[in-house]
Design a protein around this motif. Structure first.
Motif, PDB file in Angstrom:
ATOM      1  N   LEU A  41      12.218   9.684  43.345  1.00 33.51           N
ATOM      2  CA  LEU A  41      12.480  10.682  42.307  1.00 33.51           C
ATOM      3  C   LEU A  41      11.936  12.035  42.754  1.00 33.51           C
ATOM      4  CD1 LEU A  41      13.426  11.304  39.397  1.00 33.51           C
ATOM      5  CD2 LEU A  41      11.116  10.692  38.648  1.00 33.51           C
ATOM      6  N   ALA A  96      15.913  16.565  37.701  1.00 32.19           N
ATOM      7  CA  ALA A  96      15.584  15.416  38.540  1.00 32.19           C
ATOM      8  C   ALA A  96      16.731  15.056  39.455  1.00 32.19           C
ATOM      9  CB  ALA A  96      15.238  14.220  37.663  1.00 32.19           C
ATOM     10  N   ARG A 114      16.879   9.715  41.321  1.00 34.80           N
ATOM     11  CA  ARG A 114      16.914   8.651  40.318  1.00 34.80           C
ATOM     12  C   ARG A 114      17.227   9.270  38.977  1.00 34.80           C
ATOM     13  NH1 ARG A 114      11.282   5.273  41.555  1.00 34.80           N
ATOM     14  NH2 ARG A 114      11.806   4.616  43.674  1.00 34.80           N
ATOM     15  N   THR A 115      17.688   8.438  38.059  1.00 35.42           N
ATOM     16  CA  THR A 115      17.888   8.956  36.709  1.00 35.42           C
ATOM     17  C   THR A 115      16.554   8.957  35.975  1.00 35.42           C
ATOM     18  OG1 THR A 115      18.344   6.771  35.781  1.00 35.42           O
ATOM     19  CG2 THR A 115      20.219   7.987  36.691  1.00 35.42           C
ATOM     20  N   LEU A 116      16.463   9.807  34.976  1.00 36.00           N
ATOM     21  CA  LEU A 116      15.227   9.932  34.199  1.00 36.00           C
ATOM     22  C   LEU A 116      15.153   8.959  33.036  1.00 36.00           C
ATOM     23  CD1 LEU A 116      14.658  13.788  33.981  1.00 36.00           C
ATOM     24  CD2 LEU A 116      13.459  12.114  35.403  1.00 36.00           C
ATOM     25  N   TYR A 146      11.834   7.239  32.495  1.00 34.17           N
ATOM     26  CA  TYR A 146      10.634   8.027  32.754  1.00 34.17           C
ATOM     27  C   TYR A 146      10.269   8.914  31.575  1.00 34.17           C
ATOM     28  CZ  TYR A 146      11.092   6.739  37.657  1.00 34.17           C
ATOM     29  OH  TYR A 146      11.172   6.039  38.838  1.00 34.17           O
ATOM     30  N   ASN A 192      20.061  14.696  33.295  1.00 33.26           N
ATOM     31  CA  ASN A 192      18.871  14.384  34.108  1.00 33.26           C
ATOM     32  C   ASN A 192      17.879  15.535  34.118  1.00 33.26           C
ATOM     33  OD1 ASN A 192      18.299  11.856  35.206  1.00 33.26           O
ATOM     34  ND2 ASN A 192      18.520  12.583  37.304  1.00 33.26           N
ATOM     35  N   TYR A 217       5.126  11.343  39.937  1.00 37.81           N
ATOM     36  CA  TYR A 217       6.041  12.268  40.614  1.00 37.81           C
ATOM     37  C   TYR A 217       5.836  13.659  40.033  1.00 37.81           C
ATOM     38  CZ  TYR A 217       8.243   7.842  41.819  1.00 37.81           C
ATOM     39  OH  TYR A 217       8.477   6.575  42.272  1.00 37.81           O
TER      40      TYR A 217
END
Length: 120
Positions: A2, A24, A27-29, A32, A77, A109
Protein backbone atom coordinates in the motif's frame (compact mmCIF):
# COMPACT_ATOMS: atom_id res chain seq x y z
CA UNK A 1 2.28 -2.85 -0.98
CA UNK A 2 0.00 0.00 0.00
CA UNK A 3 1.30 3.44 -0.95
CA UNK A 4 -0.18 6.72 0.23
CA UNK A 5 0.26 10.15 -1.31
CA UNK A 6 -0.98 13.34 0.32
CA UNK A 7 -1.90 16.46 -1.62
CA UNK A 8 -3.76 19.72 -1.14
CA UNK A 9 -1.42 21.54 1.18
CA UNK A 10 -0.37 25.12 0.66
CA UNK A 11 -0.38 28.64 2.04
CA UNK A 12 -3.67 29.94 3.40
CA UNK A 13 -4.66 32.95 5.47
CA UNK A 14 -6.03 32.55 8.99
CA UNK A 15 -9.71 31.71 8.81
CA UNK A 16 -9.31 30.07 5.44
CA UNK A 17 -9.91 26.50 4.32
CA UNK A 18 -8.02 23.69 2.67
CA UNK A 19 -8.93 20.15 1.71
CA UNK A 20 -6.21 17.55 1.96
CA UNK A 21 -6.40 14.31 0.03
CA UNK A 22 -4.77 10.99 0.77
CA UNK A 23 -4.72 8.85 -2.36
CA UNK A 24 -3.87 5.17 -2.13
CA UNK A 25 -2.34 2.84 -4.67
CA UNK A 26 -1.16 -0.73 -4.67
CA UNK A 27 -4.14 -1.93 -2.62
CA UNK A 28 -7.67 -0.82 -2.00
CA UNK A 29 -8.44 1.04 1.20
CA UNK A 30 -11.54 -1.03 1.94
CA UNK A 31 -9.92 -2.82 4.88
CA UNK A 32 -7.91 0.08 6.26
CA UNK A 33 -8.58 2.78 8.78
CA UNK A 34 -6.90 6.04 7.80
CA UNK A 35 -5.46 8.57 10.16
CA UNK A 36 -4.23 12.09 9.63
CA UNK A 37 -1.27 13.28 11.65
CA UNK A 38 0.72 16.49 11.71
CA UNK A 39 4.10 17.66 12.82
CA UNK A 40 4.87 21.31 13.38
CA UNK A 41 8.44 22.63 13.37
CA UNK A 42 10.17 21.73 16.60
CA UNK A 43 7.23 19.70 17.86
CA UNK A 44 6.36 16.04 18.08
CA UNK A 45 3.97 14.44 15.63
CA UNK A 46 0.37 14.42 16.82
CA UNK A 47 -2.77 12.67 15.73
CA UNK A 48 -5.36 14.90 14.12
CA UNK A 49 -8.18 12.62 13.03
CA UNK A 50 -8.99 9.06 12.09
CA UNK A 51 -11.73 7.25 10.18
CA UNK A 52 -12.47 3.54 10.33
CA UNK A 53 -12.58 1.33 7.29
CA UNK A 54 -16.29 1.75 6.66
CA UNK A 55 -16.41 5.42 7.44
CA UNK A 56 -18.92 4.88 10.21
CA UNK A 57 -16.63 6.10 12.99
CA UNK A 58 -14.40 9.12 13.20
CA UNK A 59 -12.39 10.82 15.89
CA UNK A 60 -10.66 14.16 16.21
CA UNK A 61 -8.08 15.84 18.35
CA UNK A 62 -9.64 18.42 20.66
CA UNK A 63 -7.68 21.15 18.92
CA UNK A 64 -9.45 20.56 15.60
CA UNK A 65 -12.94 19.46 16.66
CA UNK A 66 -15.62 21.47 14.95
CA UNK A 67 -13.18 22.78 12.34
CA UNK A 68 -11.84 19.67 10.58
CA UNK A 69 -13.84 16.90 8.94
CA UNK A 70 -12.46 13.56 7.78
CA UNK A 71 -14.21 11.55 5.10
CA UNK A 72 -13.47 8.77 2.68
CA UNK A 73 -14.46 7.65 -0.78
CA UNK A 74 -13.51 4.00 -1.08
CA UNK A 75 -14.56 3.96 -4.73
CA UNK A 76 -11.84 6.55 -5.38
CA UNK A 77 -9.42 4.95 -2.91
CA UNK A 78 -9.06 8.35 -1.28
CA UNK A 79 -9.50 9.89 2.16
CA UNK A 80 -10.01 13.60 2.70
CA UNK A 81 -9.44 16.08 5.48
CA UNK A 82 -11.50 19.23 5.15
CA UNK A 83 -9.92 21.96 7.24
CA UNK A 84 -11.91 25.11 7.96
CA UNK A 85 -11.29 28.15 10.16
CA UNK A 86 -7.58 27.51 9.96
CA UNK A 87 -5.31 29.03 12.58
CA UNK A 88 -1.59 29.76 12.52
CA UNK A 89 -1.10 26.93 15.01
CA UNK A 90 -2.40 24.50 12.37
CA UNK A 91 0.79 25.08 10.41
CA UNK A 92 2.51 21.72 10.02
CA UNK A 93 3.38 18.92 7.68
CA UNK A 94 0.31 16.72 7.45
CA UNK A 95 0.65 12.99 6.94
CA UNK A 96 -1.87 10.28 6.28
CA UNK A 97 -1.36 6.74 7.49
CA UNK A 98 -3.16 3.41 7.20
CA UNK A 99 -3.96 0.74 9.76
CA UNK A 100 -5.77 -2.51 9.22
CA UNK A 101 -9.48 -2.35 10.10
CA UNK A 102 -9.64 0.27 12.86
CA UNK A 103 -7.96 3.35 14.25
CA UNK A 104 -6.62 1.53 17.30
CA UNK A 105 -4.39 -0.67 15.17
CA UNK A 106 -0.82 0.23 14.31
CA UNK A 107 -0.38 2.64 11.45
CA UNK A 108 1.87 0.58 9.22
CA UNK A 109 1.80 2.66 6.05
CA UNK A 110 2.65 6.34 5.81
CA UNK A 111 2.69 8.99 3.14
CA UNK A 112 5.46 11.54 2.77
CA UNK A 113 3.37 14.48 3.88
CA UNK A 114 2.06 17.77 2.57
CA UNK A 115 2.89 21.16 4.06
CA UNK A 116 0.15 23.43 5.35
CA UNK A 117 1.11 26.99 6.22
CA UNK A 118 -1.42 29.31 7.83
CA UNK A 119 -0.18 32.86 7.75
CA UNK A 120 -1.24 36.35 6.80
Amino acid sequence: QLQLVESGGGLVQPGGSLRLSCAASGRTLDHYAIGWFRQAPGKEREGVSCINMSGSRTNYADSVKGRFTISRDNAKNTVYLQMNSLKPEDTAVYYCAAALFNCASSMNYWGKGTLVTVSS
